[in-house]
Enzyme design. Structure first.
Site, short mmCIF file in Angstrom:
data_model
loop_
_atom_site.label_atom_id
_atom_site.label_comp_id
_atom_site.label_asym_id
_atom_site.label_seq_id
_atom_site.Cartn_x
_atom_site.Cartn_y
_atom_site.Cartn_z
N CYS A 106 12.45 -4.43 12.23
CA CYS A 106 13.88 -4.23 12.35
C CYS A 106 14.51 -5.34 12.74
O CYS A 106 14.06 -6.43 13.19
CB CYS A 106 14.18 -2.84 13.30
SG CYS A 106 13.04 -1.70 12.92
N ARG A 109 15.15 -8.21 7.36
CA ARG A 109 14.16 -7.63 8.32
C ARG A 109 13.96 -6.10 8.10
O ARG A 109 12.70 -5.63 8.56
CB ARG A 109 14.60 -7.70 9.80
CG ARG A 109 14.56 -9.47 9.99
CD ARG A 109 14.96 -9.66 11.53
NE ARG A 109 14.05 -9.19 12.59
CZ ARG A 109 13.08 -9.70 12.78
NH1 ARG A 109 12.78 -10.97 12.20
NH2 ARG A 109 12.16 -9.08 13.70
N GLU A 112 -1.62 -15.74 -5.34
CA GLU A 112 -0.05 -16.06 -4.80
C GLU A 112 0.85 -15.48 -5.96
O GLU A 112 1.96 -14.74 -5.65
CB GLU A 112 0.06 -17.34 -4.23
CG GLU A 112 1.52 -17.42 -3.79
CD GLU A 112 2.15 -16.99 -2.92
OE1 GLU A 112 1.25 -16.07 -2.27
OE2 GLU A 112 3.57 -16.76 -2.65
N HIS A 148 -17.78 -9.30 -13.69
CA HIS A 148 -18.32 -8.56 -12.70
C HIS A 148 -17.64 -7.28 -12.64
O HIS A 148 -17.84 -6.87 -11.56
CB HIS A 148 -18.46 -9.56 -11.48
CG HIS A 148 -19.28 -10.91 -11.93
ND1 HIS A 148 -20.71 -10.83 -11.77
CD2 HIS A 148 -18.97 -12.07 -11.91
CE1 HIS A 148 -21.09 -12.07 -11.88
NE2 HIS A 148 -19.90 -12.69 -12.01
N LYS A 152 3.77 -12.22 -5.48
CA LYS A 152 5.14 -12.55 -5.84
C LYS A 152 5.50 -11.36 -6.92
O LYS A 152 6.41 -10.80 -6.64
CB LYS A 152 5.34 -13.87 -6.61
CG LYS A 152 5.16 -15.10 -5.40
CD LYS A 152 6.23 -15.17 -4.76
CE LYS A 152 6.16 -14.43 -3.44
NZ LYS A 152 5.15 -14.76 -2.35
N TRP A 194 13.46 -0.88 9.66
CA TRP A 194 12.36 -0.77 8.79
C TRP A 194 11.47 0.55 9.47
O TRP A 194 11.20 0.33 10.45
CB TRP A 194 11.63 -1.95 8.52
CG TRP A 194 10.54 -2.00 7.70
CD1 TRP A 194 10.52 -2.29 6.43
CD2 TRP A 194 9.08 -1.75 7.71
NE1 TRP A 194 9.55 -2.12 5.61
CE2 TRP A 194 8.35 -1.56 6.59
CE3 TRP A 194 8.50 -1.13 8.71
CZ2 TRP A 194 7.10 -1.30 6.34
CZ3 TRP A 194 7.02 -0.82 8.77
CH2 TRP A 194 6.36 -0.85 7.30
N ASN A 250 13.12 -2.61 18.25
CA ASN A 250 11.97 -3.24 17.16
C ASN A 250 10.74 -3.11 17.71
O ASN A 250 10.68 -3.79 18.78
CB ASN A 250 12.65 -4.73 16.58
CG ASN A 250 11.55 -5.13 15.61
OD1 ASN A 250 10.83 -4.39 14.90
ND2 ASN A 250 11.47 -6.52 15.57
N GLY A 251 9.90 -2.63 17.14
CA GLY A 251 8.38 -2.53 17.43
C GLY A 251 7.81 -1.05 17.30
O GLY A 251 8.47 -0.43 16.62
N GLU A 253 5.40 -7.80 -5.18
CA GLU A 253 6.10 -7.47 -4.27
C GLU A 253 7.62 -7.48 -4.43
O GLU A 253 8.40 -6.96 -3.87
CB GLU A 253 5.80 -8.39 -2.74
CG GLU A 253 6.46 -9.71 -3.11
CD GLU A 253 6.22 -10.51 -1.85
OE1 GLU A 253 6.47 -10.04 -0.72
OE2 GLU A 253 6.13 -11.82 -1.87
N LYS A 296 10.92 -9.27 6.00
CA LYS A 296 10.59 -10.68 6.24
C LYS A 296 9.38 -10.96 7.06
O LYS A 296 8.71 -11.75 6.76
CB LYS A 296 11.79 -11.55 6.05
CG LYS A 296 11.70 -12.84 6.17
CD LYS A 296 11.08 -13.47 4.71
CE LYS A 296 10.70 -14.89 4.82
NZ LYS A 296 10.01 -15.27 3.49
#
Ligand code: AGP
Length: 605
Positions: free
Chosen positions: A2, A27, A478, A501, A482, A74, A100-101, A485, A600
């Site tokens: 957050c 955030r 990567e 495979h 991108k 968040w 936050n946490g 997300e 983030k």
């Protein structure tokens, strides 16, 4: 993950808090809230949704107060609702808290508190305010000291109490919190962007600290109430660096900043035609390590995979690269000749921080690559390399990734030369081409329109697969991250040799494949893989070397990248994939800078 803001000073608190929260919205953005003290009473406004909804709620209500706290959430415990939004308050409306946490023992505490307190929300945070109420006997700081002794887990808190309108308290344990020291004003915030328009002097709080702020004073205490002397640091970022500068999104701005970021980094490391790590201590650590453990999350983990390849090829040092969320729980076989490298853009990722602490307990030296100076991982490492990418606001990491790759490459080249495992001729060739990276990135950025046209063909697909080999395998991972997300399309990255495979069973005409196949030692193998997926009717987007007519011919769409040394291909091959993801997400109407469910900085497990 957050965002917290606290203010005490000579300005109108509502505008300071709202602007600060907007700067922290990356955030978390499930709900937002604000609390202040007016005429001895708490004013609390909070709402599910974005900060603009909170601003609408406050609109027109003049708040003549000089103290307040704010929060952008968040959701960890409790759905995003008005009741679960922060700030939370107690039964007597004495305290307001933003957090936050995660309070890990909140269930047992809630069971006890429910006997005498009425709970409004389903969050873990609300137990804090009821505990504060129970522990309050007229002294604000003492009630905080007593309360935090009962809490387990991670918490960055900003707290106000209506009986003490002259005092704002911050608490830090396991989640980031910084103090901003201004003129006739002082601030608390989760991150620099919320503070920088007021002051560049900050105290990055450490775990186990409490900050007591008045308008003209800041005092730091430990959790036993003992006063601590902490020096402030000066933030070098310019305020406008955290603005969009005319771009529609931070992510696009940061994609386009990559050439300059690499140029800035080149200036720092090139000396008399050679690249040098800007720290002898780091170089000695790398030279003397018998083996290296890289641990990181997400994009930083993909950079770590590149680092593993480089360290083994050019330093001849056995290197592991682990996901920090796995590394932190595994049995570690180690000896003192090991080196742990933490890679983290934010410097606050909980899993990566836990991995560093675990390695440290075993006596392993810690080297970290971070972007944010003064971040927790920076401060807890023995030595740090700053990737100097400037503030990265978009949730999807772009310029930090290529800056991480660059700095890992510099480490491998400098140490490889020292250890005699890198031939001078090859070093000269690499450096010559390293200097061309910015312009070769610009060449690709100049083709953004073509890439946006290709995006139009694929933005409605449901599944995609990214394929790469060797150094371009991390690029495939990567590129897939991108796309998934920010567009929410299922995208998976695979080592192309892995297709037979299992994964090739997925392939059909509705499953586009993005094949990263520039000219290099594995090119022919990649061409075979492309033929295999073409034989199953899959559309293929080829990322290949400019002028490669063979690749262009067999692909449905072709995005050229300039010819470059194999070692440097990952630094430029990711650029078209960043742009492709950006434009596909845009066409899908996704919030590119603030994708759903993400934040983030992942400062909780
Ligand atoms: C990358 O685009 C994601 N936002 C995410 O995977 C990120 O890389 C990860 O959370 C690690 O963050 P860090 O580099 O700040 O530690």
């Amino acid at each position: 993950m957050c965002g917290i803001v606290g203010y005490i000073g000579n300005k109108d608190v509502d505008s300071v808090i709202l602007v600060g929260l907007e700067k922290l919205e990356y955030r978390g953005y499930d709900s937002a809230g604000f609390a202040s003290i007016i005429d001895g009473e708490l004013l609390i406004k909070k709402k599910k949704g974005r900060i603009r909804e909170l601003a609408a709620l406050l609109n027109g209500i003049p708040i003549s107060s000089n103290i307040g706290i704010g929060h952008t959430r968040w959701a960890t415990h409790g759905k995003p609702t008005d009741e679960n939004a922060h700030p939370h308050t107690d039964c007597k409306k004495l305290f307001a808290v933003v957090h936050n946490g995660i309070i890990e023992n909140f269930r047992e505490l809630r069971k006890k508190l429910e006997k005498s307190h009425k709970f409004i929300s389903t969050t873990d945070t609300e137990i804090i305010v009821h505990l504060l109420e129970e522990n309050y006997e007229g002294k604000f700081l003492e009630s905080v000291l007593k309360t935090i002794k009962s809490l387990e887990g991670s918490f960055a808190l900003a707290i106000i109490n209506r009986n003490h309108p002259e005092m704002l308290i911050g608490v830090r344990k396991g989640s980031p919190l910084i103090v901003g020291i201004g003129k006739d004003e002082n601030l608390l915030a989760s991150d620099i962007p919320a503070i920088i328009s007021h002051t560049r002097r900050i105290i990055p709080m450490e775990d186990g600290e409490i900050a007591v702020l008045t308008q003209n004073k800041v005092e730091i205490y430990d959790f036993d109430g003992k006063r601590k002397r902490r020096r402030s640091v000066y933030i070098e970022w310019e305020e406008d660096m955290i603005e969009k500068r005319g771009y529609p999104h931070f992510m696009l701005k940061e994609i386009h900043e990559q050439p300059r970021v690499i140029e800035d980094n080149l200036i720092r490391v090139i000396e008399e035609g050679k690249v040098r790590i800007p720290s002898e201590e780091v170089k000695n650590l790398l030279i003397n390590s018998k083996y290296i453990i890289i641990q990181a999350a997400g994009t930083s983990f993909h950079a770590g995979l590149y680092g593993k390849y480089l360290f083994e090829k050019y330093m001849k040092t056995f290197t592991e690269c682990e996901l920090s969320s796995e590394f932190r729980y595994k049995e570690l076989i180690t000896d003192a000749k090991a080196l742990c490298i933490g890679i983290s853009q934010s410097g606050e990722t909980a899993d990566t921080l836990a991995g560093i602490r675990k390695a440290k307990e075993l006596g392993i030296p810690i080297l970290s690559l971070v972007n944010v100076r003064g971040s927790t991982i920076d401060r807890e490492s023995d030595v740090t390399i700053y990737i100097n990418a400037g503030p990265e606001i978009g949730v999807a990491s772009t310029k930090a990734y290529t800056a991480q790759l660059f700095n890992l490459l510099v480490m491998a080249i400098d140490v490889g030369r020292e250890k005699g495992t890198l031939k001078e001729e090859e070093e000269k060739e690499i450096i010559k081409e390293l200097k061309q990276i910015p312009d070769k990135m610009r060449y690709i950025l100049g083709r953004e329109d073509e890439i946006s046209q290709i995006a139009k063909k694929y933005y409605n697909v449901r599944n995609t697969m990214f394929l790469g080999r060797g150094l371009l395998y991390p690029t495939a991972l990567e590129g897939a991250l991108k796309l998934k997300e920010i567009s929410y399309i299922h995208a998976t990255g695979y080592a192309a040799g892995e297709m037979k495979h299992g994964p090739i069973a997925l392939i059909d005409e509705n499953f586009p494949v993005i094949a990263i196949a520039p000219k290099n030692e594995l090119y022919e193998k990649m061409m075979s893989n492309i033929e295999e997926v073409k034989a199953r009717e899959a559309p293929v987007i080829g990322i290949g070397t400019e002028g490669d007519q063979d690749l262009r011919k067999i692909c449905d769409d072709f995005i050229p990248i300039p010819h470059i040394h194999y070692l440097l291909q990952p630094l430029i091959a990711i650029v078209p994939l960043q742009l492709l993801a950006y434009h596909i997400a845009l066409l899908r109407g996704c919030d590119v800078d603030k994708p759903r469910n993400l934040a983030k900085s992942v400062t909780v497990e």
